[in-house]
Design an enzyme around this catalytic site. Structure first.
Site, PDB file in Angstrom:
ATOM      1  N   ASN A  11     -41.450  -3.892 -36.956  1.00 36.57           N
ATOM      2  CA  ASN A  11     -40.523  -3.650 -38.060  1.00 36.57           C
ATOM      3  C   ASN A  11     -39.538  -4.861 -38.115  1.00 36.57           C
ATOM      4  O   ASN A  11     -38.703  -4.782 -37.041  1.00 36.57           O
ATOM      5  CB  ASN A  11     -39.605  -2.404 -37.426  1.00 36.57           C
ATOM      6  CG  ASN A  11     -38.611  -2.138 -38.717  1.00 36.57           C
ATOM      7  OD1 ASN A  11     -38.414  -2.673 -39.608  1.00 36.57           O
ATOM      8  ND2 ASN A  11     -37.546  -1.109 -38.174  1.00 36.57           N
ATOM      9  N   LYS A  51     -37.018  -5.659 -39.862  1.00 40.25           N
ATOM     10  CA  LYS A  51     -35.980  -5.365 -40.440  1.00 40.25           C
ATOM     11  C   LYS A  51     -35.310  -6.613 -41.323  1.00 40.25           C
ATOM     12  O   LYS A  51     -36.468  -6.856 -41.974  1.00 40.25           O
ATOM     13  CB  LYS A  51     -34.802  -5.091 -39.357  1.00 40.25           C
ATOM     14  CG  LYS A  51     -35.302  -4.025 -38.119  1.00 40.25           C
ATOM     15  CD  LYS A  51     -34.514  -3.594 -37.294  1.00 40.25           C
ATOM     16  CE  LYS A  51     -34.809  -2.580 -36.378  1.00 40.25           C
ATOM     17  NZ  LYS A  51     -33.924  -2.179 -35.463  1.00 40.25           N
ATOM     18  N   HIS A  86     -36.086   5.782 -41.107  1.00 41.34           N
ATOM     19  CA  HIS A  86     -35.351   5.002 -39.833  1.00 41.34           C
ATOM     20  C   HIS A  86     -33.916   5.354 -39.604  1.00 41.34           C
ATOM     21  O   HIS A  86     -33.100   5.519 -40.456  1.00 41.34           O
ATOM     22  CB  HIS A  86     -35.445   3.434 -39.846  1.00 41.34           C
ATOM     23  CG  HIS A  86     -35.288   2.663 -38.944  1.00 41.34           C
ATOM     24  ND1 HIS A  86     -34.212   2.366 -38.219  1.00 41.34           N
ATOM     25  CD2 HIS A  86     -36.027   2.004 -38.074  1.00 41.34           C
ATOM     26  CE1 HIS A  86     -34.321   1.688 -37.240  1.00 41.34           C
ATOM     27  NE2 HIS A  86     -35.439   1.394 -36.841  1.00 41.34           N
ATOM     28  N   GLU A 132     -31.456   3.393 -38.970  1.00 38.20           N
ATOM     29  CA  GLU A 132     -30.469   2.460 -39.635  1.00 38.20           C
ATOM     30  C   GLU A 132     -30.567   3.056 -41.279  1.00 38.20           C
ATOM     31  O   GLU A 132     -29.342   2.906 -41.826  1.00 38.20           O
ATOM     32  CB  GLU A 132     -30.945   1.129 -39.521  1.00 38.20           C
ATOM     33  CG  GLU A 132     -30.878   0.785 -38.210  1.00 38.20           C
ATOM     34  CD  GLU A 132     -31.929  -0.317 -37.677  1.00 38.20           C
ATOM     35  OE1 GLU A 132     -32.452  -1.113 -38.355  1.00 38.20           O
ATOM     36  OE2 GLU A 132     -31.886  -0.646 -36.485  1.00 38.20           O
ATOM     37  N   GLU A 180     -37.409   7.560 -31.813  1.00 45.19           N
ATOM     38  CA  GLU A 180     -36.542   6.256 -31.495  1.00 45.19           C
ATOM     39  C   GLU A 180     -35.356   6.982 -31.248  1.00 45.19           C
ATOM     40  O   GLU A 180     -34.267   7.197 -32.048  1.00 45.19           O
ATOM     41  CB  GLU A 180     -36.536   5.625 -33.041  1.00 45.19           C
ATOM     42  CG  GLU A 180     -37.764   4.952 -33.129  1.00 45.19           C
ATOM     43  CD  GLU A 180     -37.638   3.711 -34.199  1.00 45.19           C
ATOM     44  OE1 GLU A 180     -38.258   2.799 -33.500  1.00 45.19           O
ATOM     45  OE2 GLU A 180     -37.035   3.672 -34.868  1.00 45.19           O
ATOM     46  N   GLY A 192     -32.433  -1.698 -30.001  1.00 48.02           N
ATOM     47  CA  GLY A 192     -31.773  -2.874 -30.234  1.00 48.02           C
ATOM     48  C   GLY A 192     -30.561  -2.962 -29.176  1.00 48.02           C
ATOM     49  O   GLY A 192     -29.919  -4.083 -29.213  1.00 48.02           O
ATOM     50  N   SER A 247     -36.232  -0.611 -27.809  1.00 47.46           N
ATOM     51  CA  SER A 247     -36.173  -1.769 -27.032  1.00 47.46           C
ATOM     52  C   SER A 247     -37.503  -1.517 -26.094  1.00 47.46           C
ATOM     53  O   SER A 247     -37.548  -1.963 -25.031  1.00 47.46           O
ATOM     54  CB  SER A 247     -35.111  -1.339 -26.001  1.00 47.46           C
ATOM     55  OG  SER A 247     -33.732  -1.541 -26.752  1.00 47.46           O
ATOM     56  N   GLY A 290     -38.849  -3.150 -32.688  1.00 47.21           N
ATOM     57  CA  GLY A 290     -38.220  -3.954 -33.574  1.00 47.21           C
ATOM     58  C   GLY A 290     -37.914  -5.391 -32.961  1.00 47.21           C
ATOM     59  O   GLY A 290     -38.671  -6.612 -33.362  1.00 47.21           O
ATOM     60  N   GLY A 291     -36.702  -5.634 -32.233  1.00 46.64           N
ATOM     61  CA  GLY A 291     -36.643  -6.957 -31.898  1.00 46.64           C
ATOM     62  C   GLY A 291     -37.773  -7.913 -31.183  1.00 46.64           C
ATOM     63  O   GLY A 291     -37.852  -9.024 -31.722  1.00 46.64           O
TER      64      GLY A 291
HETATM   65  P1  PGA Z   1     -35.708  -2.437 -31.098  1.00 47.62           P
HETATM   66  O1  PGA Z   1     -35.788  -1.603 -32.397  1.00 47.62           O
HETATM   67  O2  PGA Z   1     -37.332  -2.551 -30.546  1.00 47.62           O
HETATM   68  O3  PGA Z   1     -35.218  -3.558 -31.486  1.00 47.62           O
HETATM   69  O4  PGA Z   1     -35.020  -1.565 -30.108  1.00 47.62           O
HETATM   70  C1  PGA Z   1     -36.831  -0.508 -32.700  1.00 47.62           C
HETATM   71  C2  PGA Z   1     -36.691   0.179 -34.269  1.00 47.62           C
HETATM   72  O5  PGA Z   1     -35.600   0.026 -34.830  1.00 47.62           O
HETATM   73  O6  PGA Z   1     -37.513   0.284 -34.814  1.00 47.62           O
END
Ligand code: PGA
Length: 257
Positions: free
Chosen positions: A9, A11, A98, A100, A170, A176, A216, A237-238
């Protein structure tokens, strides 16, 4: 046997050139290093779906994902994109709910239930996200909270629809932050969610649903998390923003799952 899935993802990161470069690198590396036992999904910003999809033509094992969709097919919803529009440019998976989107865009469970319907009606596989805040975990009500998210967002579906869906657990406190859930915390929540699905739909359906862990995930913790029996892959994500770390996570899934 559930077919493992690792989704990146992105983002709101990467412009056009950077999206193309990252995709080309992933295509080149996944082809040689990963394993056809893992379904890989990349979810770039909406604007770059087509450009990324062109590059994915050379990699049949990598599918295109979107990060969101609207619940209606069309209409006066300025700035929004519908499920049939996504489908028309080759999208196969769509991330729905998600944290967010829930937090910054006020998406509610009722609205997410409609988005899931829209995605399924147009042949997209929803990756339905759930997860608790740190406060909820510290109050020790996280199991009830996340089960309720599933009930409200998904339990209107027929069994055949539910079976097609992918879930992503999640925990918000792990997204993050560099602070991942332990493999044991992930496993116990995944098992609780699968049991919740089994109560409503029966064990055969619950056993088919892939439950990804997100929050993470990095190359150095992926193998341990993916080794858990109810963890069927990851939503990244990251670490999905660099080809090397993303592909290393895909490789960890190929070995562990
Ligand atoms: P992250 O994000 O791997 O940066 O923690 C995961 C996500 O939001 O799907």
């Amino acid at each position: 046997m559930r077919y493992p899935l690792v989704a990146g993802n992105w983002k709101m990161h990467k412009d056009l050139a950077a999206s193309q470069q990252l995709t080309s690198e992933i295509v080149g590396m996944v082809g040689s290093e990963a394993d056809s036992r893992v379904q890989v999904v990349v979810a770039p910003p909406l604007l770059f779906l087509r450009a990324v999809n062109k590059l994915l033509a050379e990699a049949p094992g990598i599918a295109l994902g979107a990060q969101n969709c609207h619940e209606a097919n069309e209409g006066a919803f300025t700035g929004e994109i519908s499920a049939p529009m996504l489908r028309s440019v080759g999208v196969q998976y769509v991330i729905i709910g998600h944290s967010e989107r829930r937090q910054h865009f006020g998406e509610t469970d009722a609205q997410l239930a409609r988005k899931v319907n829209a995605a399924l009606a147009h042949g997209l596989t929803p990756i339905f996200c759930c997860g608790e805040t740190l406060e909820i975990r510290e109050a020790n009500t996280h199991f009830d909270f996340v089960r309720q998210q599933l009930t409200d967002g998904l339990f209107h579906l027929e069994a055949a629809q539910l079976a097609k869906l992918v879930l992503a657990y999640e925990p918000i406190w792990a997204i993050g932050t560099g602070r991942t859930a332990s493999a044991q915390q992930a496993q116990e929540m995944h098992a609780a969610l699968r049991a919740h699905l089994a109560e409503r739909y029966g064990p055969a359906v619950a056993d088919q649903v892939r439950i990804l862990y997100g929050g993470s995930v990095k190359p150095d913790n992926a193998a341990e998390i993916f080794a858990q029996p109810d963890v069927d892959g990851g939503l990244i994500g990251g670490a999905s923003l660099q080809s090397r770390s993303f592909v290393d996570i895909v490789k960890a899934a190929a070995i562990a799952l």
